[in-house]
Design a protein around this motif. Structure first.
Motif, short mmCIF file in Angstrom:
data_model
loop_
_atom_site.label_atom_id
_atom_site.label_comp_id
_atom_site.label_asym_id
_atom_site.label_seq_id
_atom_site.Cartn_x
_atom_site.Cartn_y
_atom_site.Cartn_z
N TRP A 42 0.84 -1.20 0.00
CA TRP A 42 0.00 0.00 0.00
C TRP A 42 0.88 1.26 0.00
O TRP A 42 0.61 2.21 -0.73
CB TRP A 42 -0.91 -0.03 1.22
N GLN B 171 1.02 4.22 -2.82
CA GLN B 171 0.82 5.63 -2.47
C GLN B 171 2.00 6.49 -2.91
O GLN B 171 1.82 7.60 -3.41
CB GLN B 171 0.61 5.76 -0.95
N ARG B 172 3.22 5.97 -2.73
CA ARG B 172 4.41 6.73 -3.12
C ARG B 172 4.47 6.89 -4.65
O ARG B 172 4.83 7.96 -5.15
CB ARG B 172 5.67 6.03 -2.61
N ARG C 256 1.97 7.07 -6.68
CA ARG C 256 1.01 8.11 -7.05
C ARG C 256 1.54 9.49 -6.70
O ARG C 256 1.43 10.42 -7.50
CB ARG C 256 -0.33 7.89 -6.35
N HIS D 187 -0.50 6.72 9.80
CA HIS D 187 -1.48 6.95 8.73
C HIS D 187 -1.75 8.45 8.62
O HIS D 187 -2.12 9.10 9.60
CB HIS D 187 -2.77 6.20 9.01
N ASN E 17 -4.29 9.44 3.79
CA ASN E 17 -4.08 9.47 2.34
C ASN E 17 -5.39 9.26 1.59
O ASN E 17 -6.26 8.50 2.02
CB ASN E 17 -3.09 8.39 1.93
N LEU F 32 -6.86 5.15 -3.32
CA LEU F 32 -6.10 4.90 -4.55
C LEU F 32 -7.05 4.61 -5.71
O LEU F 32 -8.03 3.88 -5.55
CB LEU F 32 -5.17 3.69 -4.35
N GLU G 168 -9.87 2.33 1.01
CA GLU G 168 -8.56 2.70 0.45
C GLU G 168 -8.56 2.71 -1.08
O GLU G 168 -7.51 2.95 -1.69
CB GLU G 168 -7.49 1.73 0.96
N ALA H 114 -2.09 14.46 0.85
CA ALA H 114 -2.73 13.81 2.00
C ALA H 114 -3.92 14.64 2.42
O ALA H 114 -3.86 15.88 2.42
CB ALA H 114 -1.73 13.67 3.14
#
Length: 249
Positions: free
Chosen positions: A85, A89-90, A92, A167, A170, A173, A198, A247
């Motif tokens: 995950w 996220q990184r 994106r 957390h 974020n 996705l 998520e 975020a």
């Protein structure tokens, strides 16, 4: 004909990514299993552990830049699910290609992690007790002082990675997300169901299997059957770059 797809796999705490090598013989030829080995174990045994979540995610994204392109998906079990995950996220945030799907196993959703699950990383007896409670560790390992020492050091380092995770709210996705869980695992069902928040895409799934935390070994054939089913419908094509994400406050 099914388009070839790379399945990048991240290990659970205390383990090596070699835990996925047997999948190469059991998955159809169009799925290429790519273990993402972490420092300090397996083929990287001589390297120092990375014990910070964000630092480890950054390292993985840099080291696997070529593999994190094209037709690929991410899979992780337990700590590996959290890392998968984090990698998505990184990617994106950096405007890089996104995986076709994120598959997470045996881990509470990032927003619903249980702080009471942490054990004292400096207490060998507590770590051994945690290994035995979760199952999945061969009994011979407990009888070998050298192997047990290596495993406990790796487990402690990985628990520090998990403890360092925070957390940040974020945004979901924009990709399919498929979760897998064991019915006898001690992760509360609602923590698994929270993975649905998520993803901003339709088609979230949560598959349940008999077994505890290591149901992926106890029910390997059924898990791989479900995994293939979730991956079979993914569209292949040009890389999709995501806009940089912020975020949520």
């Amino acid at each position: 004909m099914q388009a070839p797809l790379s399945l990048l796999c991240l290990p659970c705490a205390g383990a090596s990514a070699t835990m996925y090598l047997r999948w190469r013989r059991r998955l159809p030829h169009w799925i290429e299993v790519v273990p993402m080995e972490l420092p300090g174990r397996g083929s990287r045994l001589g390297e120092d552990f990375v014990e910070d979540f964000e630092s480890l995610v950054s390292l993985l994204c840099a080291e696997h830049d070529a593999a994190l392109r094209g037709n690929f998906a991410l899979f992780g079990h337990s700590m590996g699910a959290l890392l998968a995950w984090g990698v998505a996220q990184r990617l994106r945030a950096d405007g890089r290609p996104l995986p076709r799907a994120l598959l997470v196993s045996g881990s509470a959703a990032p927003s619903q992690r249980d702080p009471d699950r942490f054990v004292d990383m400096n207490d060998d007896a507590a770590l051994v007790g945690d290994l035995r409670r979760q199952g999945g560790t061969p009994e011979e390992l407990f009888d070998s002082p050298e192997l047990l020492r290596m495993t406990l050091d790796t487990l402690a380092a990985d628990y520090r990675v998990c403890e360092s995770f925070a957390h940040a709210g974020n945004a979901p996705l924009p990709l399919p997300l498929h979760a897998f869980s064991g019915r006898q695992d001690d992760i509360e069902p609602w923590r698994m169901e929270a993975w649905s928040a998520e993803t901003s895409r339709a088609g979230f799934t949560l598959d349940w299997f008999d077994g505890g935390h290591f149901f992926i070994r106890q029910q390997e054939a059924r898990v791989l059957e479900a995994l293939v089913q979730r991956l079979a419908g993914l569209a292949a094509g040009a890389e999709v770059h995501a806009p940089r994400a912020r975020a949520l406050a």
